[in-house]
Design an enzyme around this catalytic site. Structure first.
Site, short mmCIF file in Angstrom:
data_model
loop_
_atom_site.label_atom_id
_atom_site.label_comp_id
_atom_site.label_asym_id
_atom_site.label_seq_id
_atom_site.Cartn_x
_atom_site.Cartn_y
_atom_site.Cartn_z
N HIS A 119 3.18 3.52 -8.73
CA HIS A 119 3.10 2.10 -9.10
C HIS A 119 4.37 1.66 -9.81
CE1 HIS A 119 -0.94 2.27 -7.76
NE2 HIS A 119 -1.44 2.90 -8.80
N LEU A 128 11.38 -20.55 -4.30
CA LEU A 128 10.27 -19.71 -3.84
C LEU A 128 9.06 -19.82 -4.76
CD1 LEU A 128 9.21 -17.22 -2.10
CD2 LEU A 128 10.22 -15.79 -3.88
N ASP A 134 0.83 -1.20 0.00
CA ASP A 134 0.00 0.00 0.00
C ASP A 134 0.87 1.25 0.00
OD1 ASP A 134 -2.33 1.46 0.03
OD2 ASP A 134 -2.70 1.23 2.18
#
Ligand code: FPP
Length: 241
Positions: free
Chosen positions: A39, A133, A22
């Site tokens: 962004h 991962l 956020d």
């Protein structure tokens, strides 16, 4: 110089870390730029955190990249976010492979623009053999959408006698969610100072440790990630016992 990385106990790592990224918009506005600039800079943080998670030996990293509610943002911002997501996924596929990272996606992927969906599935297929991962992107995701969807699928299976009502356990419900092959998060991080969950993984975080930081997502670096893990390791988890 001692860093948070040195303080991590590698024998007690969280298996799954989920992040609510956020503050991109606020970060950009504070600098006098358009939200989209936030962004774009958030992508650097995505790279940093993915690399840090892979290096540390975290098994699952889930990033809340686009919520069901985000579709209601101005069309220009939605388009820019989709483009950024798809371009990043496409450009980073070789790096994901080099680092043995497997990509997965959760959410209502049927709502993605056709081209974005195809490129996403391509990256998922091209990294599917990796066993380091697992990077999970939550795209067009919201927990209530997911639970609603699961209930519909489950009701259908009850109706067609695939499962009987008395056999529905917590595990059954987990298996109808889009996270079915992913363990519940041990740690959830939210950046940028908001203390709420915003419709993210509501069923899955029953016993998850929550970590909130004021750092805006575009400023989030490896050290911030390690700091969250060290904080997590200082807590006693009792799972209600
Ligand atoms: C929240 O900031 C962030 C988002 C809605 C999008 C997150 C997307 C990225 C970091 C881009 C690329 C991601 C990947 C996985 C390649 P906000 O816009 O809600 O910020 P605000 O609360 O300050 O307005």
């Amino acid at each position: 110089m001692s860093t948070f990385k040195d303080k991590i106990d590698l024998t007690r790592l969280p298996r799954h870390i989920a992040i609510i990224m956020d503050g991109n918009g606020r970060w950009a506005k504070e600098r006098g730029y358009d939200r989209i600039f936030g962004h774009q800079n958030g992508v650097t943080s995505v790279r940093e955190v993915t690399e840090a998670a892979a290096e540390t030996g975290i098994q699952y990293l889930t990033l809340y990249a686009f919520s069901t509610e985000n579709w209601a943002r101005p069309q220009q911002e939605v388009n820019a976010l989709m483009e950024l997501l798809v371009d990043t996924i496409e450009n980073e596929t070789p790096t994901l492979n080099k680092n043995n990272v497997r990509l997965k996606a959760i959410g209502d992927l049927s709502r993605l623009p056709e081209g974005a969906g195809i490129k996403l599935q391509r990256c998922i297929a091209e990294t599917s053999k990796n066993n380091g991962l697992t990077l999970v992107l939550a795209l067009s995701y919201s927990s209530r959408w997911e639970i609603n969807n699961a209930i519909k699928l489950l009701c259908n299976d009850v109706k067609s006698s695939k499962i009987s009502i008395n056999d529905i356990s917590d595990e059954t419900i987990s298996n109808y969610l889009t996270t079915r092959e992913i363990p519940d998060p041990d740690l959830m991080i939210r950046t940028s100072g908001e203390i709420r969950i915003s419709n993210f993984l509501l069923w899955q975080i029953a016993y998850t440790e929550l970590y909130f930081t004021n750092t805006h997502w575009p400023d989030f670096r490896k050290e911030n990630f390690y700091e969250a893990i060290v904080d997590y390791q200082s807590r006693e988890r009792r799972f209600g016992k």
